[in-house]
Design an enzyme around this catalytic site. Structure first.
Site, mmCIF file in Angstrom:
data_model
loop_
_atom_site.group_PDB
_atom_site.id
_atom_site.type_symbol
_atom_site.label_atom_id
_atom_site.label_comp_id
_atom_site.label_asym_id
_atom_site.label_seq_id
_atom_site.Cartn_x
_atom_site.Cartn_y
_atom_site.Cartn_z
ATOM 1 N N HIS A 54 -1.588 -14.509 36.667
ATOM 2 C CA HIS A 54 -1.773 -13.090 36.789
ATOM 3 C C HIS A 54 -3.158 -12.997 36.127
ATOM 4 O O HIS A 54 -3.351 -13.553 35.014
ATOM 5 C CB HIS A 54 -0.858 -12.400 36.066
ATOM 6 C CG HIS A 54 -0.988 -10.836 36.455
ATOM 7 N ND1 HIS A 54 -1.881 -9.967 35.700
ATOM 8 C CD2 HIS A 54 -0.464 -9.940 37.348
ATOM 9 C CE1 HIS A 54 -1.923 -8.872 36.430
ATOM 10 N NE2 HIS A 54 -0.944 -8.769 37.556
ATOM 11 N N ASN A 110 6.359 -6.336 39.301
ATOM 12 C CA ASN A 110 5.992 -6.892 37.967
ATOM 13 C C ASN A 110 6.008 -5.699 36.879
ATOM 14 O O ASN A 110 5.278 -4.972 37.027
ATOM 15 C CB ASN A 110 4.456 -7.403 38.195
ATOM 16 C CG ASN A 110 3.797 -7.741 37.025
ATOM 17 O OD1 ASN A 110 4.339 -8.193 36.018
ATOM 18 N ND2 ASN A 110 2.422 -8.421 36.894
ATOM 19 N N TRP A 111 6.979 -5.741 36.121
ATOM 20 C CA TRP A 111 7.325 -4.591 35.146
ATOM 21 C C TRP A 111 6.120 -4.721 33.889
ATOM 22 O O TRP A 111 5.996 -3.766 33.133
ATOM 23 C CB TRP A 111 8.615 -4.818 34.483
ATOM 24 C CG TRP A 111 9.743 -4.209 35.791
ATOM 25 C CD1 TRP A 111 9.571 -4.255 36.914
ATOM 26 C CD2 TRP A 111 11.186 -4.212 35.423
ATOM 27 N NE1 TRP A 111 10.559 -3.688 37.590
ATOM 28 C CE2 TRP A 111 11.602 -4.065 36.654
ATOM 29 C CE3 TRP A 111 11.878 -4.446 34.304
ATOM 30 C CZ2 TRP A 111 13.061 -3.571 36.876
ATOM 31 C CZ3 TRP A 111 13.219 -3.971 34.382
ATOM 32 C CH2 TRP A 111 13.708 -3.909 35.522
ATOM 33 N N LYS A 112 5.363 -5.867 33.866
ATOM 34 C CA LYS A 112 4.692 -6.241 32.798
ATOM 35 C C LYS A 112 5.077 -5.904 31.279
ATOM 36 O O LYS A 112 6.401 -6.189 31.160
ATOM 37 C CB LYS A 112 3.143 -5.198 32.995
ATOM 38 C CG LYS A 112 2.722 -5.472 34.344
ATOM 39 C CD LYS A 112 1.218 -4.965 34.635
ATOM 40 C CE LYS A 112 0.750 -5.336 35.916
ATOM 41 N NZ LYS A 112 -0.712 -4.967 36.248
ATOM 42 N N GLY A 151 -3.758 -1.530 38.540
ATOM 43 C CA GLY A 151 -3.663 -0.472 37.726
ATOM 44 C C GLY A 151 -4.717 0.668 37.494
ATOM 45 O O GLY A 151 -4.642 1.424 36.790
ATOM 46 N N GLU A 160 -4.324 -10.336 34.089
ATOM 47 C CA GLU A 160 -4.276 -10.271 32.802
ATOM 48 C C GLU A 160 -4.081 -11.366 32.078
ATOM 49 O O GLU A 160 -4.237 -11.423 30.851
ATOM 50 C CB GLU A 160 -3.028 -9.215 32.700
ATOM 51 C CG GLU A 160 -3.364 -7.944 33.383
ATOM 52 C CD GLU A 160 -2.185 -7.018 33.978
ATOM 53 O OE1 GLU A 160 -1.102 -7.257 33.521
ATOM 54 O OE2 GLU A 160 -2.692 -5.983 34.537
ATOM 55 N N SER A 178 -2.416 -1.615 42.880
ATOM 56 C CA SER A 178 -2.110 -0.130 43.111
ATOM 57 C C SER A 178 -1.550 0.163 44.670
ATOM 58 O O SER A 178 -1.782 0.850 45.272
ATOM 59 C CB SER A 178 -3.481 0.505 43.173
ATOM 60 O OG SER A 178 -4.010 0.567 41.772
ATOM 61 N N GLU A 199 -4.620 -10.528 44.342
ATOM 62 C CA GLU A 199 -4.705 -9.235 43.698
ATOM 63 C C GLU A 199 -6.156 -8.979 43.292
ATOM 64 O O GLU A 199 -6.714 -9.589 42.000
ATOM 65 C CB GLU A 199 -3.679 -9.287 42.294
ATOM 66 C CG GLU A 199 -2.449 -9.479 42.520
ATOM 67 C CD GLU A 199 -1.459 -9.063 41.655
ATOM 68 O OE1 GLU A 199 -0.578 -8.069 41.837
ATOM 69 O OE2 GLU A 199 -1.608 -9.366 40.358
ATOM 70 N N GLY A 230 2.793 -3.327 40.393
ATOM 71 C CA GLY A 230 3.001 -3.274 39.127
ATOM 72 C C GLY A 230 3.564 -1.787 38.552
ATOM 73 O O GLY A 230 4.861 -1.448 38.714
ATOM 74 N N GLY A 231 2.536 -0.716 38.524
ATOM 75 C CA GLY A 231 3.060 0.606 38.316
ATOM 76 C C GLY A 231 4.005 1.108 39.028
ATOM 77 O O GLY A 231 4.963 1.913 38.448
HETATM 78 P P1 PGA Z 1 -0.566 -2.436 40.071
HETATM 79 O O1 PGA Z 1 -0.403 -3.771 39.500
HETATM 80 O O2 PGA Z 1 0.323 -2.350 41.030
HETATM 81 O O3 PGA Z 1 -0.238 -1.575 38.461
HETATM 82 O O4 PGA Z 1 -1.947 -2.285 40.190
HETATM 83 C C1 PGA Z 1 -0.188 -4.921 40.417
HETATM 84 C C2 PGA Z 1 -0.087 -6.050 39.560
HETATM 85 O O5 PGA Z 1 -0.783 -6.325 38.449
HETATM 86 O O6 PGA Z 1 0.717 -7.020 39.818
#
Ligand code: PGA
Length: 253
Positions: free
Chosen positions: A98, A10-12, A174, A100, A214, A168, A235-236
């Site tokens: 998600h 997930n590149w956001k 994050g 977010e 994470s 999640e 994500g990251g």
């Molecule tokens: P993260 O994000 O790996 O940076 O914690 C995961 C996500 O929100 O899908």
């Protein structure tokens, strides 16, 4: 029945054109090993970068997904993207719900469910995200919150072919904090039991449940070794091809 491990990036809202193309190319170059190990790879770039990333991935065994879609197929929805448009751009998946999106855009379970239905209508697989906040976990309410999100967010037509659940925990996204493999497995087993209570037994058994929050090269193997953790939503660490591919390698090991 064996579930195919899915490692999804997930590149956001990250990466300009050149970075996205370079990341796509680097993932493509390393993707054969994951494919050979039976691991499914997916990247979800920002919507406008899907076409150039599709070009960068051309021919590689890496699938494409959107990070969100609107519930409607078209219409007066300024700034939104329909699931059908994602399908036209080469996507086979879309992330919905998600945390977010739930937090930044006020999306509730009914909205998430409508988006998952839109994904199905467009022939996409929906990755439906659920997860508790720190306060909810500390109050001992994590499983109850997740049950409510699953009941409200999963469409009746969900199947193992068109739906993936992503657990999640909001406090792990994050933050560098990760659920312990045992805690994550407890939640995943709970999700599987909820799926069994609502859908046919084979559906519950075959539907994949990803862990996100994470996940990185240092903790992926232990998490992915849990019986009900069928992959990761990353994500990251998905913004660095080497880390993303190392996680995929841990999945195939
Ligand atoms: P993260 O994000 O790996 O940076 O914690 C995961 C996500 O929100 O899908």
């Amino acid at each position: 029945m064996a579930r195919t491990t899915l490692i999804a990036g997930n590149w956001k809202m990250n990466g300009r054109l050149e970075e996205a193309q370079a990341l796509g190319r680097a993932v493509a170059v390393g993707s054969d090993a994951a494919f050979a190990a039976g691991v499914e790879l997916l990247v979800c770039p920002p919507a406008v970068l899907i076409p150039p990333v599709a070009a960068a991935l051309a021919g590689a065994p890496v699938k494409l997904g959107g990070q969100d879609c609107h519930a409607a197929a078209s219409g007066a929805h300024t700034g939104d993207v329909a699931a059908e448009m994602l399908a036209d751009a080469g996507c086979s998946y879309v992330i919905v719900g998600h945390s977010e999106r739930r937090a930044d855009h006020g999306e509730d379970d009914a909205v998430v469910r409508a988006k998952a239905e839109a994904a199905h209508r467009a022939g996409l697989s929906a990755i439906v995200c659920v997860g508790e906040t720190r306060a909810e976990r500390d109050a001992g309410r994590a499983l109850e919150i997740i049950s409510g999100q699953l009941a409200g967010s999963l469409p009746d037509g969900a199947s193992a072919a068109n739906t993936v659940v992503a657990y999640e925990p909001v406090w792990a996204i994050g933050t560098g904090l990760t659920a312990t493999p045992a805690d994550a497995q407890d939640v995943h087993a709970h999700i599987r039991a909820e799926l069994r209570a609502r859908f046919a037994g084979e559906t519950a058994q075959a539907m994949r449940i990803l862990y996100g929050g994470s996940m990185k090269p240092g903790n992926a193997a232990e998490l992915l070794a849990q019986p009900d953790i069928d992959g990761g939503l990353i994500g990251g660490a998905s913004l660095k091809a080497e880390e993303f591919l190392t996680i995929a390698g841990a999945a195939g090991a």
